[in-house]
Design a protein around this motif. Structure first.
Motif, PDB file in Angstrom:
ATOM      1  N   SER A 173      32.096 -72.635  18.181  1.00 25.45           N
ATOM      2  CA  SER A 173      33.216 -71.734  18.488  1.00 25.45           C
ATOM      3  C   SER A 173      34.020 -72.245  19.678  1.00 25.45           C
ATOM      4  O   SER A 173      35.253 -72.144  19.699  1.00 25.45           O
ATOM      5  CB  SER A 173      32.692 -70.322  18.781  1.00 25.45           C
ATOM      6  N   LEU A 174      33.331 -72.809  20.657  1.00 23.32           N
ATOM      7  CA  LEU A 174      34.019 -73.358  21.826  1.00 23.32           C
ATOM      8  C   LEU A 174      34.919 -74.522  21.417  1.00 23.32           C
ATOM      9  O   LEU A 174      36.047 -74.665  21.915  1.00 23.32           O
ATOM     10  CB  LEU A 174      32.998 -73.815  22.871  1.00 23.32           C
ATOM     11  N   GLY A 175      34.445 -75.328  20.482  1.00 24.01           N
ATOM     12  CA  GLY A 175      35.265 -76.426  19.973  1.00 24.01           C
ATOM     13  C   GLY A 175      36.501 -75.920  19.247  1.00 24.01           C
ATOM     14  O   GLY A 175      37.602 -76.465  19.409  1.00 24.01           O
ATOM     15  N   HIS A 176      36.325 -74.862  18.441  1.00 23.89           N
ATOM     16  CA  HIS A 176      37.484 -74.264  17.761  1.00 23.89           C
ATOM     17  C   HIS A 176      38.521 -73.796  18.781  1.00 23.89           C
ATOM     18  O   HIS A 176      39.729 -73.980  18.590  1.00 23.89           O
ATOM     19  CB  HIS A 176      37.043 -73.064  16.912  1.00 23.89           C
ATOM     20  N   ASP A 207      27.972 -65.542  28.198  1.00 26.95           N
ATOM     21  CA  ASP A 207      26.823 -66.303  28.703  1.00 26.95           C
ATOM     22  C   ASP A 207      26.136 -67.110  27.608  1.00 26.95           C
ATOM     23  O   ASP A 207      25.496 -68.122  27.885  1.00 26.95           O
ATOM     24  CB  ASP A 207      25.806 -65.347  29.345  1.00 26.95           C
ATOM     25  N   SER A 208      26.237 -66.661  26.370  1.00 28.32           N
ATOM     26  CA  SER A 208      25.563 -67.362  25.281  1.00 28.32           C
ATOM     27  C   SER A 208      26.294 -68.663  24.950  1.00 28.32           C
ATOM     28  O   SER A 208      27.502 -68.789  25.156  1.00 28.32           O
ATOM     29  CB  SER A 208      25.499 -66.472  24.040  1.00 28.32           C
ATOM     30  N   ILE A 232      30.562 -78.001  31.627  1.00 32.89           N
ATOM     31  CA  ILE A 232      29.907 -78.611  32.795  1.00 32.89           C
ATOM     32  C   ILE A 232      28.609 -77.878  33.121  1.00 32.89           C
ATOM     33  O   ILE A 232      27.582 -78.501  33.428  1.00 32.89           O
ATOM     34  CB  ILE A 232      30.868 -78.601  34.003  1.00 32.89           C
ATOM     35  N   GLN A 233      28.631 -76.561  33.036  1.00 37.40           N
ATOM     36  CA  GLN A 233      27.418 -75.777  33.290  1.00 37.40           C
ATOM     37  C   GLN A 233      26.332 -76.100  32.272  1.00 37.40           C
ATOM     38  O   GLN A 233      25.148 -76.154  32.596  1.00 37.40           O
ATOM     39  CB  GLN A 233      27.745 -74.283  33.261  1.00 37.40           C
ATOM     40  N   GLN A 234      26.752 -76.328  31.029  1.00 36.14           N
ATOM     41  CA  GLN A 234      25.792 -76.662  29.972  1.00 36.14           C
ATOM     42  C   GLN A 234      25.272 -78.086  30.112  1.00 36.14           C
ATOM     43  O   GLN A 234      24.199 -78.410  29.602  1.00 36.14           O
ATOM     44  CB  GLN A 234      26.458 -76.516  28.589  1.00 36.14           C
ATOM     45  N   ALA A 235      26.070 -78.951  30.749  1.00 34.47           N
ATOM     46  CA  ALA A 235      25.764 -80.380  30.929  1.00 34.47           C
ATOM     47  C   ALA A 235      25.843 -81.161  29.624  1.00 34.47           C
ATOM     48  O   ALA A 235      25.529 -82.355  29.594  1.00 34.47           O
ATOM     49  CB  ALA A 235      24.392 -80.573  31.576  1.00 34.47           C
ATOM     50  N   SER A 236      26.279 -80.510  28.553  1.00 38.62           N
ATOM     51  CA  SER A 236      26.450 -81.209  27.278  1.00 38.62           C
ATOM     52  C   SER A 236      27.364 -80.377  26.378  1.00 38.62           C
ATOM     53  O   SER A 236      27.552 -79.179  26.599  1.00 38.62           O
ATOM     54  CB  SER A 236      25.105 -81.437  26.580  1.00 38.62           C
ATOM     55  N   PHE A 237      27.905 -81.050  25.359  1.00 36.77           N
ATOM     56  CA  PHE A 237      28.808 -80.364  24.435  1.00 36.77           C
ATOM     57  C   PHE A 237      28.863 -81.162  23.142  1.00 36.77           C
ATOM     58  O   PHE A 237      29.012 -82.387  23.158  1.00 36.77           O
ATOM     59  CB  PHE A 237      30.211 -80.246  25.044  1.00 36.77           C
ATOM     60  N   GLN A 238      28.718 -80.462  22.019  1.00 41.27           N
ATOM     61  CA  GLN A 238      28.749 -81.123  20.716  1.00 41.27           C
ATOM     62  C   GLN A 238      29.806 -80.479  19.826  1.00 41.27           C
ATOM     63  O   GLN A 238      29.766 -79.276  19.572  1.00 41.27           O
ATOM     64  CB  GLN A 238      27.384 -81.036  20.021  1.00 41.27           C
ATOM     65  N   TYR A 239      30.760 -81.285  19.378  1.00 41.03           N
ATOM     66  CA  TYR A 239      31.789 -80.810  18.452  1.00 41.03           C
ATOM     67  C   TYR A 239      32.334 -82.030  17.720  1.00 41.03           C
ATOM     68  O   TYR A 239      33.219 -82.726  18.204  1.00 41.03           O
ATOM     69  CB  TYR A 239      32.907 -80.079  19.202  1.00 41.03           C
ATOM     70  N   GLU A 240      31.792 -82.283  16.547  1.00 50.18           N
ATOM     71  CA  GLU A 240      32.076 -83.536  15.850  1.00 50.18           C
ATOM     72  C   GLU A 240      33.463 -83.586  15.217  1.00 50.18           C
ATOM     73  O   GLU A 240      33.872 -84.624  14.706  1.00 50.18           O
ATOM     74  CB  GLU A 240      30.987 -83.795  14.805  1.00 50.18           C
ATOM     75  N   ASN A 241      34.182 -82.477  15.250  1.00 46.25           N
ATOM     76  CA  ASN A 241      35.556 -82.473  14.737  1.00 46.25           C
ATOM     77  C   ASN A 241      36.581 -82.766  15.826  1.00 46.25           C
ATOM     78  O   ASN A 241      37.787 -82.723  15.566  1.00 46.25           O
ATOM     79  CB  ASN A 241      35.879 -81.112  14.103  1.00 46.25           C
ATOM     80  N   PHE A 242      36.107 -83.045  17.015  1.00 45.38           N
ATOM     81  CA  PHE A 242      36.996 -83.214  18.167  1.00 45.38           C
ATOM     82  C   PHE A 242      38.107 -84.222  17.879  1.00 45.38           C
ATOM     83  O   PHE A 242      39.295 -83.941  18.071  1.00 45.38           O
ATOM     84  CB  PHE A 242      36.180 -83.662  19.383  1.00 45.38           C
TER      85      PHE A 242
END
Length: 387
Positions: free
Chosen positions: A262-265, A256-257, A289-299
């Motif tokens: 870590s999600l990007g990894h 839930d957190s 989608i639930q978060q409505a945003s995502f940040q991972y600059e190494n993508f």
């Protein structure tokens, strides 16, 4: 002789080289419900002396894993004499247990070992360590592995019969990572395996999957914790390290957190063995989608899988929910520290579109090379992402 000790020779006369006994990760891409199912290797929290919590394993007690009848899995194509090797290991284990089942036998056996100076036999020490791992006594195994690591230094350039650079000198480090993972000590496991990856040379092209490897994800889940014999080569160990790293992050990410790093990894690592991890990738998308945003600059440095790129591009569309994706370096700073005018917003969208187009042209890159660079360049960040 240990099945993962010194070089073994198959019945066909082909020298199959050194092997190493590790946790089996065949089911690493299985759903989380199966991971938490009864009978699986369990972990629990235990208070340490300084008040911190420590994750402990259900096998963290002396001898708890002994006699569980664990399976040792092998790739039969890579190990022509697999049946003979496993049978030899079984006989060696049972002989050892018999010699220690009676005080008189044990006393006499210790005298023989002392006169033969078996402490100096590396293959014998490897066998004892492998047997301890088989019994699930990971703490005891780690103690033995630390001693082995002190005397067994890697030998760069050593070649195995298959032509792959041999990693026999790094055996102790690889098995340490596997044991720490089995104990739920994921950060230490990652530290060890990243040290191993640093000494590996990725193959120039991705290996072709054998029918056995392609079908392994379809096998029914097995109860208990299995082990696997792998050859000590970069070709075999690099994929294992990538799977083990993913396994260390898996339970942490799908909670839930929120932990975008870590999600990007995990997204990066799920590219390996694609599409076996597709269901977990879709679960990761659901979380974004639930978060409505995502940040991972190494993508854009490490994600080259065309299916993943298409899914992330879709998230920005009206149909995909207009998810706010910060995947470009410094994109977050631009948005947060400037007045977001219509022009700047349009510029960010254009940058994203161009970056996606460039990324599609990279889809033919050697994925193992990309993931190897990820491990080397982001080593500190990967380790710090784990508690």
């Amino acid at each position: 002789m240990s099945c993962s000790g010194t070089s073994t020779r198959s019945t066909s006369g082909v020298n199959s080289g050194p092997w190493i006994l590790l946790e089996d990760l065949s089911l690493v891409y299985s759903d989380l419900e199966a991971e938490r199912a009864p009978g699986k290797h369990g972990h629990k929290k235990r208070k340490m002396a300084d008040g911190r919590e420590k994750t402990t394993s259900s096998d963290d007690e002396e001898g708890l894993g002994k006699g569980r009848g664990r399976h040792i899995l092998v790739n039969r194509t890579e190990m022509p004499g697999w049946s003979e090797t496993l049978e030899s290991f079984r006989m060696a284990r049972e002989s050892w247990e018999l010699l220690h089942s009676h005080e008189i036998l044990e006393t006499e056996f210790k005298k023989i070992c002392a006169s033969w100076k078996t402490d100096n036999w590396l293959w014998f020490r490897i066998f004892l360590t492998d047997m301890t791992i088989y019994q699930g006594q990971y703490r005891k195994a780690l103690s033995s592995l630390h001693q082995m690591a002190a005397v067994q230094q890697p030998q760069p350039g050593q070649q195995s019969p298959s032509g792959q650079a041999s990693l026999e000198g790094s055996r102790a480090l690889i098995q340490q990572a596997s044991c720490h993972y089995a104990l739920g000590e994921y950060r230490v496991a990652c530290e060890k395996l990243l040290d191993v990856v640093g000494g590996l040379v990725p193959p120039t092209h991705e290996p072709v999957k054998t029918p056995e490897e392609q079908g392994k994800a379809k096998n029914k889940p097995r109860k208990g914790s299995d082990l696997r014999l792998l050859p000590c080569t970069s070709k075999a160990i690099l994929p294992f390290c990538l799977q083990l790293m993913f396994a260390c992050f898996k339970l942490r990410v799908f909670t839930d957190s929120r932990d975008d790093l870590s999600l990007g990894h995990v997204v990066v690592l799920l590219q390996h063995d694609w599409p076996q991890g597709e269901s977990l990738f879709l679960k990761a998308l659901d979380k974004i989608i639930q978060q409505a945003s995502f940040q991972y600059e190494n993508f854009f440095n490490y994600v080259t899988n065309i299916d993943m790129l298409e899914e992330f591009a879709y998230l920005r569309t009206p149909e995909g929910g207009r998810i706010q994706l910060e995947l470009l370096p410094n994109q977050g700073i631009l948005i947060k520290h400037h007045t977001v005018t219509r022009g700047i917003t349009k510029g960010v969208k254009e940058d994203f579109r161009l970056a996606m187009e460039r990324q599609v042209s990279r889809c033919g890159e050697n994925l193992l090379g990309v993931l190897h660079r990820f491990c080397l360049n982001e080593k500190i960040m990967i380790i710090q992402s784990l508690p």
